[in-house]
Design an enzyme around this catalytic site. Structure first.
Site, PDB file in Angstrom:
ATOM      1  N   ASN A  53      72.232 -58.969  52.181  1.00 15.23           N
ATOM      2  CA  ASN A  53      73.630 -59.337  52.363  1.00 15.23           C
ATOM      3  C   ASN A  53      74.601 -58.321  51.795  1.00 15.23           C
ATOM      4  O   ASN A  53      75.718 -58.186  52.257  1.00 15.23           O
ATOM      5  CB  ASN A  53      73.864 -60.683  51.655  1.00 15.23           C
ATOM      6  N   LYS A 100      51.616 -38.220  76.853  1.00 17.65           N
ATOM      7  CA  LYS A 100      52.900 -38.028  77.526  1.00 17.65           C
ATOM      8  C   LYS A 100      52.634 -37.862  79.026  1.00 17.65           C
ATOM      9  O   LYS A 100      51.564 -37.416  79.386  1.00 17.65           O
ATOM     10  CB  LYS A 100      53.614 -36.774  76.993  1.00 17.65           C
ATOM     11  N   LYS A 121      47.016 -41.582  71.279  1.00 18.54           N
ATOM     12  CA  LYS A 121      47.965 -42.600  70.812  1.00 18.54           C
ATOM     13  C   LYS A 121      48.869 -43.086  71.929  1.00 18.54           C
ATOM     14  O   LYS A 121      49.359 -42.293  72.719  1.00 18.54           O
ATOM     15  CB  LYS A 121      48.806 -41.980  69.694  1.00 18.54           C
ATOM     16  N   HIS A 156      53.690 -47.154  63.587  1.00 18.15           N
ATOM     17  CA  HIS A 156      54.760 -46.257  64.019  1.00 18.15           C
ATOM     18  C   HIS A 156      56.072 -46.730  63.403  1.00 18.15           C
ATOM     19  O   HIS A 156      56.283 -47.923  63.235  1.00 18.15           O
ATOM     20  CB  HIS A 156      54.863 -46.244  65.546  1.00 18.15           C
TER      21      HIS A 156
END
Length: 468
Positions: free
Chosen positions: A114, A166, A192, A285
């Site tokens: 907070n 990728k 991965k 991650h």
């Protein structure tokens, strides 16, 4: 006797206690406080202690029903931040009674829940936490830890090699599995899932898990080495996440993955418990971390997120590279790395470590260096991170002109050359390029990789730096 005294009282009267001697069981926090103009540092420090523990903006009659002295947070020391105007390092001690056992979620809700929107402060950053051993012992921590992982994988004496597949989004499950197979066959230990590969229309999670498992078993049979692929179990609900982890276990694969900040600490801790009970390694991650930790005067440092992860549980976590495309100053990064791996870490402000931390045999976490790195970085990475690390080359593997498997070969040859040179007593920092060039003579794959990336550097100053 005096009745209840209503009204607004300065925080420092109750919560600034410079004479307080901290206890071994206190959670200690170091904040970087930037007060609003006209707010004295003692008032700002006490306000942080109050708002993150028992205080509110006015006195309330129910204060009399409890022992504030027992439960309140205390700002016990304030000092100016060197080289910064109007910034102070404020140290706060919290009694252990304020926190639920074994809950990182509750610890953060209390300490940073907070107070960061508080009007009397222009900015606030949590720099470090000292977790007392009594509290650490209420956590399971990492599912397995460094030594157990090495024993499971039968890999010793060198860093482990990984590769993020990728393009991270858009491949079909079968083509994705094919890319995994090529990398593992070429000599990597792990491949991965990227952090945002969950279960999208172009590749549903179950199909990906199956094709990746096939790639793992095929490459293991061909190489005689144990292989793994970080199967991302992160999902929209905890139930769905656990379902994915259970399926991974049924396939017999060694490791799953979780995005611990976007997934949340409650989900992460549940998954870590499941992983220990079922023999799965857990790769973590840190997606979303820079939203929280990149600004120097507001948020919280990755050091704190790192400690929280070791409590919540994970066997690997991304840690910056020092030499690649993502943020990470060398001293700060090495401070992070020690907090992950070592059992006992001494206070060392030159590396951003504000408190001595004893982990009382909580298993260690392997740091993962990932992001914009390639074969020319290998000597520096081997020297900086040492053996207990995962060096992860995404583009640095898949960008090889001859394809994925030769890219993997190039990385493995470069790594083995660096480890051999180090073991022979050579200086990796001074002779790094020469070591890689020598290895090129007997590896055409490495020679081709060196040709492609010879001049690439990512040269920008880090934003989150140490105070000098």
């Amino acid at each position: 006797s005096v009745g209840f005294k209503a009204g607004v009282k300065e925080y420092k009267l109750t919560y600034y206690t410079p004479e307080y001697e901290t206890k071994d069981t206190d959670i200690l926090a170091a904040f970087r406080v930037t007060p609003q103009p006209g707010v004295p540092p003692e008032e700002a420090g006490x306000a942080v202690a109050a708002e993150s523990s028992t205080g509110t903006w006015t006195t309330v009659w129910t204060d009399g029903l409890t022992s504030l002295d027992r439960y309140k947070g205390r700002c016990y020391h304030i000092e100016p931040v060197p080289g910064e105007k109007d910034q102070y390092x404020x140290y706060v001690a919290y009694p252990l009674d304020l926190f639920e056992e074994g809950s990182v979620t509750n610890m953060f809700t209390s300490i940073v829940g907070n107070v960061f929107g508080f009007k009397a402060l222009r900015a606030l950053r949590l720099e470090d936490l000292r977790i007392p051993t009594a509290y650490i012992k209420t956590f399971q921590g990492p599912p397995h830890g460094i030594q157990v992982e090495r024993d499971k994988l039968n890999k010793y004496g060198r860093p482990l090699l990984g590769c993020t597949i990728k393009p991270k989004l858009g491949l079909s499950a079968k083509n994705y599995g094919r890319a995994v197979y090529e990398c593992l066959r070429g000599g990597l230990d792990f491949t991965k899932d990227d952090e945002n590969v969950n279960s999208q229309p172009f590749m549903r999670w179950r199909d990906r898990f199956l094709f990746c498992a096939e790639a793992i078993y095929k490459s293991q049979a061909e190489t005689g080495e144990i292989k793994g692929h970080y199967l991302n179990a992160t999902a929209g609900t905890c139930e769905e996440m656990m379902k994915r982890a259970v399926f991974a276990r049924e396939l017999g694969v060694p490791i799953v993955m979780h995005d611990y900040l976007t997934g949340g600490f409650t989900a992460n801790t549940s998954l870590a418990h499941y992983c220990r009970d079922n023999g799965l390694l857990l790769h973590i991650h840190r997606a979303m971390h820079a939203v929280i930790d990149r600004q120097k005067n507001h948020g919280m440092t990755f050091r704190v997120l790192r400690k929280a992860l070791r409590l919540s549980g994970g066997d690997h976590i991304h840690a910056g590279t020092v030499v690649g495309k993502l943020e990470g100053e060398r001293d700060i990064t090495l401070g992070f790395v020690d907090l992950l791996r070592d059992d006992f870490v001494e206070k060392d402000r030159s590396r951003g470590i504000y408190f001595t931390q004893d982990w009382v045999s909580l298993p260690g976490v392997i740091p993962v260096a990932s992001g914009g790195i390639h074969v020319w970085h290998m000597p520096a990475l081997t020297e900086i991170f040492g053996d207990d690390s995962v060096l992860q080359f995404g583009g640095g593997t898949l960008g090889h002109p001859w394809g994925n498997a030769p890219g993997a070969v190039a990385n493995r040859v470069a790594l083995e050359a660096c480890v051999l040179a180090r073991n022979e007593g050579r200086d990796l920092a001074a002779e790094g390029n020469a070591i890689i060039r020598e290895a090129c003579k007997w590896s055409p794959e490495l020679a081709a990789a060196c040709e492609v990336w010879k001049e690439i550097k990512f040269e920008f100053k880090a934003v989150d730096t140490l105070d000098k």
